[in-house]
Design a protein around this motif. Structure first.
Motif, PDB file in Angstrom:
ATOM      1  N   ASN A  28       0.881  -1.402  -0.023  1.00  0.00           N
ATOM      2  CA  ASN A  28      -0.089  -0.114   0.045  1.00  0.00           C
ATOM      3  C   ASN A  28       0.777   1.357   0.040  1.00  0.00           C
ATOM      4  OD1 ASN A  28      -2.729  -1.220   0.063  1.00  0.00           O
ATOM      5  ND2 ASN A  28      -2.188  -2.002   2.322  1.00  0.00           N
ATOM      6  N   LYS A  29       2.205   1.083  -0.027  1.00  0.00           N
ATOM      7  CA  LYS A  29       3.059   2.185   0.060  1.00  0.00           C
ATOM      8  C   LYS A  29       3.205   2.911  -1.489  1.00  0.00           C
ATOM      9  CE  LYS A  29       7.767   3.583   1.049  1.00  0.00           C
ATOM     10  NZ  LYS A  29       9.077   3.055   1.394  1.00  0.00           N
ATOM     11  N   MET A  30       2.941   4.123  -1.357  1.00  0.00           N
ATOM     12  CA  MET A  30       3.161   4.761  -2.836  1.00  0.00           C
ATOM     13  C   MET A  30       4.722   4.631  -3.193  1.00  0.00           C
ATOM     14  SD  MET A  30       2.572   8.714  -4.053  1.00  0.00           S
ATOM     15  CE  MET A  30       1.212   8.976  -2.500  1.00  0.00           C
ATOM     16  N   ARG A 168       1.371  13.149  -8.535  1.00  0.00           N
ATOM     17  CA  ARG A 168       1.074  12.480  -7.376  1.00  0.00           C
ATOM     18  C   ARG A 168       0.225  13.203  -6.364  1.00  0.00           C
ATOM     19  NH1 ARG A 168       5.870   8.224  -6.714  1.00  0.00           N
ATOM     20  NH2 ARG A 168       5.902   9.413  -4.577  1.00  0.00           N
ATOM     21  N   TRP A 193      -2.669   6.764  -9.613  1.00  0.00           N
ATOM     22  CA  TRP A 193      -2.325   7.236  -8.173  1.00  0.00           C
ATOM     23  C   TRP A 193      -3.567   7.860  -7.226  1.00  0.00           C
ATOM     24  CZ3 TRP A 193       2.608   6.711  -7.996  1.00  0.00           C
ATOM     25  CH2 TRP A 193       3.401   6.642  -9.149  1.00  0.00           C
ATOM     26  N   LYS A 195      -5.841   6.113  -5.647  1.00  0.00           N
ATOM     27  CA  LYS A 195      -5.858   5.200  -4.440  1.00  0.00           C
ATOM     28  C   LYS A 195      -4.906   5.735  -3.200  1.00  0.00           C
ATOM     29  CE  LYS A 195      -2.608   1.815  -5.128  1.00  0.00           C
ATOM     30  NZ  LYS A 195      -2.090   0.389  -5.231  1.00  0.00           N
ATOM     31  N   TRP A 196      -4.087   6.889  -3.448  1.00  0.00           N
ATOM     32  CA  TRP A 196      -3.456   7.426  -2.431  1.00  0.00           C
ATOM     33  C   TRP A 196      -4.050   8.676  -2.293  1.00  0.00           C
ATOM     34  CZ3 TRP A 196      -0.351   4.330  -5.993  1.00  0.00           C
ATOM     35  CH2 TRP A 196       0.344   3.135  -5.340  1.00  0.00           C
TER      36      TRP A 196
END
Length: 198
Positions: A28-30, A168, A193, A195-196
């Motif tokens: 889950n980390k960008m 982002r 992008w 989802k973040w």
């Protein structure tokens, strides 16, 4: 059975949970930006307010530079901006910012630029500024900012570059897109992008 051996399964279980959590965090980390040296910034104006690059933080943004008198590239690109925004659902659209920045500060006022972008879609933010503000924005995005020689009637074109900057949620450059990209491709770039975003 010793107390040490009876505790062993619990230790294994705890370690397993830690590893699962660490794996989920990494998933889950960008990801790291492919453009670590990109440091964009601007402080410009729309028809009714001032907008800074930091105001886009937390959203996914697509930024394009041009001018309202552009005969071809700018209107075609903004048509795709508008189509892409219409293809997003309402929740996605709330997490996206589409920004058009005019480099032609001599002819384009903030009000003119906002009226121009509204023609393509009301959610496109039209911005410009004075000579110094526009030059600083162009420099930070590494965009050409050149007025070509006027014709006999005094009309001129601008060299403004043709890249679309997909920004982002953390303010870093996600990717460079082409002005020739379809609305579908722009949407795919944005969704990469979203989802973040928050």
């Amino acid at each position: 059975m010793s107390s040490k051996s009876s505790k062993f399964p619990y230790v294994i279980l705890i370690l397993a949970f830690i590893m699962i959590g660490f794996g989920a965090y990494n998933l889950n980390k960008m990801p790291d930006s492919k453009y670590p040296n990109f440091n964009a910034d601007f402080s410009l104006h729309s028809g009714d307010k001032s907008v800074s690059f930091s105001d886009l933080s937390g959203k996914v943004s697509v930024v394009f530079f041009g001018y309202t008198h552009c005969p071809d590239v700018c209107p075609a690109t903004l048509v795709n901006f508008g189509k892409a925004l219409k293809m997003l659902d309402e929740d996605e659209r709330n997490l996206v910012r589409a920004v058009f920045i005019s480099l032609d500060h001599d002819r384009d006022t903030p009000e003119t630029v906002q009226k121009y972008t509204n023609f393509f879609h009301p959610d496109i933010i039209g911005l410009t500024g004075d000579d110094k503000e526009v030059a600083a924005a162009a420099k930070s995005f590494m965009v050409p900012n050149e007025k070509n020689k006027p014709n006999a009637k005094g009309n001129y074109t601008m060299n403004h570059g043709t890249y679309l900057y997909i920004i982002r949620p953390d303010g870093k450059l996600g990717e460079l897109a082409s002005h020739k990209d379809s609305a579908e491709k722009i949407v795919a770039s944005l969704r990469k992008w979203i989802k973040w975003a928050e």
